[in-house]
Design a protein around this motif. Structure first.
Motif, PDB file in Angstrom:
ATOM      1  N   LEU A   1       0.868  -1.170   0.000  1.00 33.20           N
ATOM      2  CA  LEU A   1       0.000   0.000   0.000  1.00 33.20           C
ATOM      3  C   LEU A   1       0.906   1.222   0.000  1.00 33.20           C
ATOM      4  O   LEU A   1       1.748   1.377   0.886  1.00 33.20           O
ATOM      5  N   TYR A   2       0.741   2.081  -1.019  1.00 33.30           N
ATOM      6  CA  TYR A   2       1.619   3.238  -1.168  1.00 33.30           C
ATOM      7  C   TYR A   2       0.810   4.524  -1.319  1.00 33.30           C
ATOM      8  O   TYR A   2      -0.257   4.541  -1.945  1.00 33.30           O
ATOM      9  N   ASP A   3       1.340   5.621  -0.749  1.00 36.33           N
ATOM     10  CA  ASP A   3       0.819   6.951  -1.036  1.00 36.33           C
ATOM     11  C   ASP A   3       1.546   7.484  -2.270  1.00 36.33           C
ATOM     12  O   ASP A   3       2.382   6.789  -2.874  1.00 36.33           O
ATOM     13  N   ARG A   4       1.267   8.702  -2.649  1.00 38.47           N
ATOM     14  CA  ARG A   4       1.847   9.227  -3.889  1.00 38.47           C
ATOM     15  C   ARG A   4       3.372   9.335  -3.814  1.00 38.47           C
ATOM     16  O   ARG A   4       4.068   9.105  -4.807  1.00 38.47           O
ATOM     17  N   GLU A   5       3.885   9.683  -2.650  1.00 41.27           N
ATOM     18  CA  GLU A   5       5.339   9.786  -2.500  1.00 41.27           C
ATOM     19  C   GLU A   5       6.008   8.433  -2.729  1.00 41.27           C
ATOM     20  O   GLU A   5       7.032   8.336  -3.427  1.00 41.27           O
ATOM     21  N   LEU A   6       5.432   7.380  -2.188  1.00 40.76           N
ATOM     22  CA  LEU A   6       5.997   6.038  -2.365  1.00 40.76           C
ATOM     23  C   LEU A   6       5.748   5.512  -3.774  1.00 40.76           C
ATOM     24  O   LEU A   6       6.583   4.785  -4.325  1.00 40.76           O
ATOM     25  N   MET A   7       4.598   5.858  -4.357  1.00 39.95           N
ATOM     26  CA  MET A   7       4.342   5.476  -5.750  1.00 39.95           C
ATOM     27  C   MET A   7       5.431   6.041  -6.663  1.00 39.95           C
ATOM     28  O   MET A   7       5.950   5.340  -7.536  1.00 39.95           O
ATOM     29  N   LYS A   8       5.755   7.303  -6.450  1.00 35.85           N
ATOM     30  CA  LYS A   8       6.781   7.945  -7.274  1.00 35.85           C
ATOM     31  C   LYS A   8       8.131   7.253  -7.098  1.00 35.85           C
ATOM     32  O   LYS A   8       8.846   6.981  -8.086  1.00 35.85           O
ATOM     33  N   GLU A   9       8.489   6.973  -5.849  1.00 31.09           N
ATOM     34  CA  GLU A   9       9.766   6.300  -5.585  1.00 31.09           C
ATOM     35  C   GLU A   9       9.818   4.934  -6.260  1.00 31.09           C
ATOM     36  O   GLU A   9      10.845   4.539  -6.817  1.00 31.09           O
TER      37      GLU A   9
END
Length: 329
Positions: free
Chosen positions: A229-237
């Motif tokens: 489960l990722y937020d936008r910051e982790l999605m980008k990474e």
């Protein structure tokens, strides 16, 4: 040099190899202890019951290798996601265009799910990786706040989601990610098992973050969870980093990211390991930490996700043998 001495040398080097992981873990823990003063958070208002965010909109992707006997579990997993928020989109990636599957979902779900039929994948074992393009497309839409990837028998509920959202607010400053524990119920003793723990972990030997008098976050050795489960910051990474490449972890991809823990994962499992072994803070074994309830002396149920197939704890296996209450002690 004769064969006798060569055999002796071989055994010595083999023995040292077995101890290498233990030595590396000890070095990592010593680094944590050196900086442990920086990991006392003291958040007395930590909340597991609700979230304050008003604009949550997630996209969930589920890989489903077609098997009629597993459709019920898939529907149950989708229902649970739908109960988190009505403002979500669910995509099922499957290798068969099945009217039975589509109709069963329509009959049993009060909302629509989307089907991505990959009926001619390069190889069936690559099916889980097709979700990465979906994330890429939805990342362009700024109203999408989170992305969830799951195996087809993982039940993520509202309390799990709230735990992740509220824990992430605290942990992001340390570059850590809230983790989950896959659990099953044994049909014989009715106990709950932490199925990915091969051995019990001693808390005194693990990096941990003090949260308040009730909770700590614990960084343990068995972070596999069958999802992320990722937020936008982790999605980008993830999308713009090496972990979205199936070869990540192998020296042939890039020697800087060589990691035996990823090499030992099969291609399908690697699709949900994500950022677990990427950009790990000094003194931690991986990026994921688990919520530990000190009053109950066990992993908190908020981070326990049900493995619906219930197969490891009820079959002869190297997995599913550690009771949840004993996993961290």
């Amino acid at each position: 040099m004769n064969i006798f001495f060569l055999e002796k040398l071989r055994k010595i080097y083999k023995s040292l190899g077995k101890k290498e992981k233990e030595i590396n873990d000890l070095i990592t823990f010593k680094k944590f202890k050196r900086n442990s003063i920086n990991y006392k958070i003291s958040d007395h208002n930590f909340n597991l019951e609700n979230i304050t965010e008003q604009k949550i909109k997630f996209v969930a992707a589920i890989t489903f290798y077609y098997n009629e006997s597993k459709i019920d579990n898939l529907i149950q997993a989708c229902k649970s996601l739908g109960e988190i928020t009505s403002n979500s989109e669910i995509y099922i990636f499957t290798n068969k265009n099945s009217e039975l599957l589509i109709n069963r979902c329509k009959e049993n779900l009060s909302f629509n799910v989307n089907f991505e039929i990959i009926n001619q994948p390069v190889n069936d074992r690559l099916l889980p990786w097709y979700h990465v393009n979906l994330m890429k497309n939805f990342f362009k839409r700024t109203e999408i706040t989170h992305f969830i990837y799951l195996e087809d028998d993982i039940l993520l509920n509202k309390k799990n989601f709230y735990y992740w959202i509220n824990s992430r607010k605290i942990l992001k400053r340390f570059n850590l990610i809230p983790g989950f524990i896959r659990t099953e119920k044994n049909f014989v003793d009715s106990k709950i098992y932490a199925i990915d723990f091969i051995k019990k972990n001693k808390i005194k030997n693990l990096p941990n973050l003090y949260l308040n008098k009730t909770y700590n976050f614990i960084n343990h050795h068995y972070p596999y969870q069958g999802m992320y489960l990722y937020d936008r910051e982790l999605m980008k990474e993830y999308l713009f980093g090496p972990s979205s490449n199936p070869d990540c972890g192998h020296g042939a991809y890039k020697i800087d990211f060589l990691d035996t823990r990823m090499i030992n994962l099969d291609l399908m499992a690697k699709a949900n390991i994500g950022l677990t072994y990427m950009n790990i803070p000094e003194g931690f074994y991986n990026r994921l930490v688990t919520l530990y309830n000190k009053d109950l002396k066990k992993i908190d149920k908020a981070c326990c996700i049900e493995h619906l197939s219930q197969r490891y704890s009820n079959e002869e296996s190297s997995f599913g043998n550690i009771n949840l209450e004993d996993a961290l002690s």
